[in-house]
Write a protein that holds these residues in place. Structure first.
Motif, short mmCIF file in Angstrom:
data_model
loop_
_atom_site.label_atom_id
_atom_site.label_comp_id
_atom_site.label_asym_id
_atom_site.label_seq_id
_atom_site.Cartn_x
_atom_site.Cartn_y
_atom_site.Cartn_z
N UNK A 1 -1.22 0.18 -16.15
CA UNK A 1 -0.33 -0.61 -17.02
C UNK A 1 1.12 -0.47 -16.57
N UNK A 2 1.50 0.71 -16.09
CA UNK A 2 2.87 0.91 -15.58
C UNK A 2 3.09 0.04 -14.35
N UNK A 3 2.08 -0.04 -13.49
CA UNK A 3 2.20 -0.89 -12.30
C UNK A 3 2.35 -2.36 -12.72
N UNK A 4 1.56 -2.77 -13.69
CA UNK A 4 1.66 -4.16 -14.18
C UNK A 4 3.05 -4.42 -14.74
N UNK A 5 3.56 -3.48 -15.53
CA UNK A 5 4.89 -3.64 -16.11
C UNK A 5 5.99 -3.66 -15.04
N UNK A 6 5.72 -3.05 -13.89
CA UNK A 6 6.68 -3.03 -12.79
C UNK A 6 6.69 -4.34 -12.02
N UNK A 7 5.69 -5.19 -12.25
CA UNK A 7 5.65 -6.48 -11.58
C UNK A 7 4.40 -6.73 -10.76
N UNK A 8 3.48 -5.79 -10.76
CA UNK A 8 2.23 -5.97 -10.01
C UNK A 8 1.39 -7.03 -10.71
N UNK A 9 0.97 -8.03 -9.97
CA UNK A 9 0.12 -9.08 -10.54
C UNK A 9 -1.35 -8.84 -10.21
N UNK A 10 -1.61 -8.13 -9.13
CA UNK A 10 -2.97 -7.85 -8.69
C UNK A 10 -3.07 -6.38 -8.29
N UNK A 11 -3.92 -5.64 -8.98
CA UNK A 11 -4.09 -4.22 -8.70
C UNK A 11 -5.22 -4.04 -7.69
N UNK B 1 2.21 -10.16 -6.48
CA UNK B 1 2.49 -8.86 -5.91
C UNK B 1 1.21 -8.03 -6.04
N UNK B 2 0.57 -7.84 -4.91
CA UNK B 2 -0.66 -7.07 -4.85
C UNK B 2 -0.27 -5.65 -4.46
N UNK B 3 -0.72 -4.68 -5.23
CA UNK B 3 -0.34 -3.30 -4.96
C UNK B 3 -1.59 -2.43 -4.84
N UNK B 4 -1.71 -1.76 -3.71
CA UNK B 4 -2.83 -0.87 -3.47
C UNK B 4 -2.45 0.57 -3.74
N UNK B 5 -3.31 1.22 -4.52
CA UNK B 5 -3.10 2.62 -4.86
C UNK B 5 -4.40 3.40 -4.65
N UNK C 1 0.87 -1.18 0.00
CA UNK C 1 0.00 0.00 0.00
C UNK C 1 0.90 1.22 0.00
N UNK C 2 0.62 2.14 -0.88
CA UNK C 2 1.37 3.38 -0.99
C UNK C 2 2.84 3.13 -1.37
N UNK C 3 3.04 2.18 -2.26
CA UNK C 3 4.37 1.90 -2.80
C UNK C 3 4.26 2.05 -4.31
N UNK C 4 5.11 2.88 -4.88
CA UNK C 4 5.01 3.18 -6.30
C UNK C 4 5.68 2.16 -7.20
N UNK C 5 5.43 2.30 -8.50
CA UNK C 5 5.94 1.33 -9.47
C UNK C 5 7.47 1.26 -9.56
N UNK C 6 8.13 2.36 -9.35
CA UNK C 6 9.60 2.36 -9.38
C UNK C 6 10.15 1.45 -8.27
N UNK C 7 9.61 1.59 -7.09
CA UNK C 7 10.05 0.79 -5.94
C UNK C 7 9.61 -0.66 -6.09
N UNK C 8 8.42 -0.87 -6.59
CA UNK C 8 7.95 -2.23 -6.82
C UNK C 8 8.89 -2.95 -7.79
N UNK C 9 9.21 -2.29 -8.87
CA UNK C 9 10.06 -2.91 -9.90
C UNK C 9 11.48 -3.16 -9.41
N UNK C 10 12.11 -2.12 -8.85
CA UNK C 10 13.54 -2.22 -8.52
C UNK C 10 13.83 -2.87 -7.17
#
Length: 131
Positions: A97-107, A36-40, A7-16
């Motif tokens: 789509x950016x989140x998905x490309x960063x590795x998020x499997x579940x939005x 990787x479930x990411x809440x935004x 939660x409250x973690x952006x795509x740059x951090x998720x990816x890297x």
């Protein structure tokens, strides 16, 4: 692990940071890639500045808590509302789509009620997108 929920973690951090480490560990262990479930916070609106102002009030605490502050700093963001997905359909779709490309499997969409119809508009858009 089978995955993580953020939660409250952006795509740059998720990816890297998150996806990289979890996926590397899964590969080393001969396991399937983790979820990787990411809440935004998200809102479909044409009143971006107004929505951002309302979210600044509601999300303020996340900029003060050390763990969330660290994630915002990794993203290079000054405030929690800077991580929120706010805008029209194109903006929302690109961010998802950016989140998905960063590795998020579940939005995990935390739809923000910034005006009377914000929830319904955003929910309908996300349903059509099949997030």
């Amino acid at each position: 692990t089978d995955g993580t929920n953020t939660w409250m973690v952006g795509p740059k951090t998720i990816e890297s940071h998150i996806a990289k480490h979890l996926n590397d560990a899964a590969t080393s262990a001969g396991r399937a890639p983790p979820r990787i479930i990411a809440g935004f916070p998200i809102v479909l609106t044409s009143a971006v500045d107004e929505a951002r102002g309302k979210l600044a009030e509601g999300l303020e605490v996340y900029g003060q808590l050390p763990s969330y502050r660290a994630m915002l700093d990794r993203e290079g963001l000054g405030a929690p509302e800077d991580l929120a997905i706010i805008g029209d359909e194109k903006v929302l779709e690109q961010a998802i789509l950016r989140a998905r490309d960063a590795g998020v499997t579940d939005f995990n969409a935390a739809i923000m009620r910034t005006d009377e119809h914000a929830f319904d508009r955003t929910f309908e858009f996300l349903s059509a997108m099949n997030c």
